[in-house]
Design a protein around this motif. Sequence first.
Motif, PDB file in Angstrom:
ATOM      1  N   ARG A  97       0.837  -1.200   0.000  1.00  0.00           N
ATOM      2  CA  ARG A  97       0.000   0.000   0.000  1.00  0.00           C
ATOM      3  C   ARG A  97       0.868   1.245   0.000  1.00  0.00           C
ATOM      4  O   ARG A  97       1.997   1.247   0.491  1.00  0.00           O
ATOM      5  CB  ARG A  97      -0.903   0.037   1.241  1.00  0.00           C
ATOM      6  N   ASP A  98       0.312   2.319  -0.536  1.00  0.00           N
ATOM      7  CA  ASP A  98       0.987   3.615  -0.579  1.00  0.00           C
ATOM      8  C   ASP A  98       1.213   4.097   0.854  1.00  0.00           C
ATOM      9  O   ASP A  98       0.270   4.229   1.637  1.00  0.00           O
ATOM     10  CB  ASP A  98       0.122   4.617  -1.345  1.00  0.00           C
ATOM     11  N   MET A  99       2.470   4.379   1.195  1.00  0.00           N
ATOM     12  CA  MET A  99       2.809   4.752   2.569  1.00  0.00           C
ATOM     13  C   MET A  99       2.329   6.158   2.925  1.00  0.00           C
ATOM     14  O   MET A  99       2.268   6.506   4.101  1.00  0.00           O
ATOM     15  CB  MET A  99       4.309   4.601   2.796  1.00  0.00           C
ATOM     16  N   ARG A 100       1.959   6.963   1.938  1.00  0.00           N
ATOM     17  CA  ARG A 100       1.386   8.273   2.260  1.00  0.00           C
ATOM     18  C   ARG A 100       0.011   8.129   2.899  1.00  0.00           C
ATOM     19  O   ARG A 100      -0.386   8.943   3.724  1.00  0.00           O
ATOM     20  CB  ARG A 100       1.250   9.129   0.987  1.00  0.00           C
ATOM     21  N   TYR A 101      -0.726   7.109   2.477  1.00  0.00           N
ATOM     22  CA  TYR A 101      -2.078   6.903   2.972  1.00  0.00           C
ATOM     23  C   TYR A 101      -2.155   5.834   4.058  1.00  0.00           C
ATOM     24  O   TYR A 101      -3.135   5.759   4.784  1.00  0.00           O
ATOM     25  CB  TYR A 101      -3.010   6.532   1.824  1.00  0.00           C
ATOM     26  N   PHE A 102      -1.133   4.983   4.126  1.00  0.00           N
ATOM     27  CA  PHE A 102      -1.066   3.925   5.135  1.00  0.00           C
ATOM     28  C   PHE A 102       0.286   4.018   5.842  1.00  0.00           C
ATOM     29  O   PHE A 102       1.203   3.247   5.579  1.00  0.00           O
ATOM     30  CB  PHE A 102      -1.218   2.544   4.478  1.00  0.00           C
ATOM     31  N   PRO A 103       0.434   4.969   6.765  1.00  0.00           N
ATOM     32  CA  PRO A 103       1.737   5.138   7.432  1.00  0.00           C
ATOM     33  C   PRO A 103       2.141   3.940   8.273  1.00  0.00           C
ATOM     34  O   PRO A 103       3.316   3.774   8.583  1.00  0.00           O
ATOM     35  CB  PRO A 103       1.546   6.386   8.297  1.00  0.00           C
ATOM     36  N   GLU A 104       1.186   3.077   8.626  1.00  0.00           N
ATOM     37  CA  GLU A 104       1.527   1.894   9.432  1.00  0.00           C
ATOM     38  C   GLU A 104       2.130   0.768   8.595  1.00  0.00           C
ATOM     39  O   GLU A 104       2.573  -0.243   9.140  1.00  0.00           O
ATOM     40  CB  GLU A 104       0.283   1.385  10.183  1.00  0.00           C
ATOM     41  N   ALA A 105       2.155   0.925   7.277  1.00  0.00           N
ATOM     42  CA  ALA A 105       2.747  -0.105   6.405  1.00  0.00           C
ATOM     43  C   ALA A 105       4.247  -0.193   6.658  1.00  0.00           C
ATOM     44  O   ALA A 105       4.911   0.805   6.908  1.00  0.00           O
ATOM     45  CB  ALA A 105       2.458   0.214   4.951  1.00  0.00           C
TER      46      ALA A 105
END
Length: 126
Positions: A97-105
């Motif tokens: 997932r895009d880390m801008r929208y899912f910082p928990e990735a």
Amino acid sequence: WLRLPPLLPAIALLPLASMAPIIIQGAIVFIDVHEFKVAFRSYPGEFLVMLATLIVSLALTVKEGLLAGFVCSVLKTLYEIANPNLALVGEIDGNFRDMRYFPEARQAPNAVVVRMDAQVHFANSG
């Protein structure tokens, strides 16, 4: 249409300025303000193309307006092709997932995973 030919000699004597309101009233029907609002909110680049086309059409002629709209649209498309969205992705629940929208990735160890949201070809592969 059958009543118009007898009036043509009288219409020919009218100054051109008196014909302007008739032409403007006919052209207003083709300007859809709602579509400009939708484009402004959803697609700012398309809104600018629409606005440039309208302004050039009103300032010069419809032919030049269409040409300006075509050129602006081609330039916008080339810009978008040459500058695709690049996303740094991380893993979350087995998916990337895009880390801008899912910082928990979580980033993959010893690797950087990048997703390019466009087709790869000569314009954006450099």
